[in-house]
Design a protein around this motif. Structure first.
Motif: not given
Length: 135
Positions: A103-107, A115-124
């Motif tokens: 999950t972390e890899k695909w997020f 988004v052009g960046r890693e998603c944050n915990a709220t978005e996840k």
């Protein structure tokens, strides 16, 4: 007495470590992952925000739904390669969100594309709370 207390503390620590080992090893559930991200975000996941995040573009060419479909209850298709993608909603795919590392890899990858960046915990948490609600 002090040795007994020290032993109890060590035993408690070992029990705690073994209790979280399945999640570290990748054996988890969508609900457990949601709880983890809600804790990290300091708030509950919002399925309405999650659906909006999932279906809208964020300044890049794709949205999550571009490949995973809207609703994400059917087989999707990668927008660039055409590769088929299993349904993302856990109710339609019993392996979705069951391996934390995957999950972390695909997020990480998909958020870069969307988004052009890693998603944050709220978005996840928001996205997963939406996906869990897709029935």
């Amino acid at each position: 007495m002090a040795n007994k207390l020290k032993h109890t503390i060590h035993l408690t620590a070992l029990v705690a470590i073994f209790a979280v080992m399945p999640a570290v090893a990748g054996d988890t559930t969508p609900a457990a992952q949601l709880a983890q991200w809600e804790t990290a975000a300091g708030q509950r996941g919002d399925p309405t925000r999650g659906q909006t995040f999932f279906t809208q573009k964020h300044g890049k060419a794709w949205s999550c739904a571009s490949c995973h479909g809207a609703p994400p209850s059917k087989t999707g298709e990668h927008a660039d390669t055409g590769k088929r993608i299993k349904p993302l909603a856990p109710a339609y795919n019993d392996t979705a969100f069951t391996k934390l590392a995957k999950t972390e890899k695909w997020f990480r990858r998909n958020c870069q594309d969307v988004v052009g960046r890693e998603c944050n915990a709220t978005e996840k948490a928001d996205v997963l709370s939406y996906l869990i609600g897709v029935k």
